[in-house]
Design an enzyme around this catalytic site. Structure first.
Site, PDB file in Angstrom:
ATOM      1  CG  ASN A  84      -7.391  -1.786  -6.189  1.00 22.85           C
ATOM      2  OD1 ASN A  84      -6.172  -3.087  -6.001  1.00 22.85           O
ATOM      3  ND2 ASN A  84      -7.579  -1.137  -5.326  1.00 22.85           N
ATOM      4  CG  ASP A 101      -2.171   0.774   0.651  1.00 20.02           C
ATOM      5  OD1 ASP A 101      -2.810   1.182   0.094  1.00 20.02           O
ATOM      6  OD2 ASP A 101      -2.517   1.462   2.338  1.00 20.02           O
TER       7      ASP A 101
END
Length: 248
Positions: A74, A26
């Site tokens: 996503n 991330d």
């Protein structure tokens, strides 16, 4: 003459490395934005970091590395970012396939491939086939992956086997479902690392990580170096893993 006892061998306090490390990579977008650059620049920087961490695994005693590249959630990102990520995945496979193979890395992908474009699916299949006999680090890339989606797909396959008479419902226990998961060929992760300061698991390896140790670190993924990776592994080696038991 009184015999002299042989000196006791010193206790080995070398930390035991995790066999399987999973990483939620991330912070790529924030890394780029902090530099006034488009988010995709951060994703490219993150892809370069993957190579360094893969190469660090074997010397540090890590046999399995699973990385979270693209989640089922996503797809909610902008069309520009999603398209850019898909191009990046294809570029990564094209540029790194032979290098990974030469370094004896075995590559596999987990996740639902159906939504991915056929060209990318073919490239994933070919990379898996190319590295199938390699015996070094096992690199698993989670692409269009979600833990809940994985469990749902596994449960559907299990139910189909029950309906077909291949599996007796009475025989279903907590060791049955893992055989239907995408990760059926992997040991459960010992350590899950999430970069960028976020402290959540984001639907990653939900079943498999039931007894994993977690490390939430502030470093953004493109800045996560081999040295920091080694420090995280050292901290893992000092943890007392009891798996629900009481230490005697």
């Amino acid at each position: 003459m009184i015999p002299v006892a042989a000196p006791m061998a010193p206790k080995d306090n070398t930390p035991t490395p995790p066999r399987h490390v999973a990483i939620i990579m991330d912070g790529n977008g924030r890394w780029a934005q902090l530099r006034g650059r488009p988010r995709l620049v951060g994703h490219h920087a993150g892809a370069r970091r993957v190579q360094e961490i893969v190469e660090a695994c074997e010397p540090l005693g890590v046999k399995y590395l699973t990385i979270f590249a693209f989640s089922t959630e996503n797809w909610k990102r902008t069309q520009t970012e999603v398209a850019g990520l898909m191009r990046l995945f294809k570029r990564f496979i094209t540029n790194k396939a032979q290098e990974l193979h030469a370094k004896n890395v075995r590559v596999r992908f987990i996740g639902d491939r159906v939504r991915l474009e056929p060209r990318l699916q073919d490239m994933m299949d070919n990379l898996e086939l190319l590295t199938a006999d390699n015996t070094g680090v096992n690199l698993t890339i989670a692409l269009n992956y979600g833990g809940r989606d994985e469990v749902a797909r596994a449960t559907k396959r299990l139910a189909q086997d029950v309906a077909a008479g291949k599996l007796d419902p009475k025989d279903v226990d907590d060791e049955t479902l893992p055989r239907y998961l995408d990760t059926c060929y992997l040991p459960d992760p010992d350590l899950v690392i999430r970069t960028s300061g976020e402290a959540r698991i984001s639907n990653f390896l939900l079943w498999q990580s039931a007894y994993a140790e977690y490390e939430f670190i502030d470093t953004l993924w493109p800045d996560f170096t081999k040295d920091e990776f080694e420090k995280v592994l050292a901290r893992f080696g000092q943890r007392d893993r009891r798996f629900g038991a009481v230490k005697a």
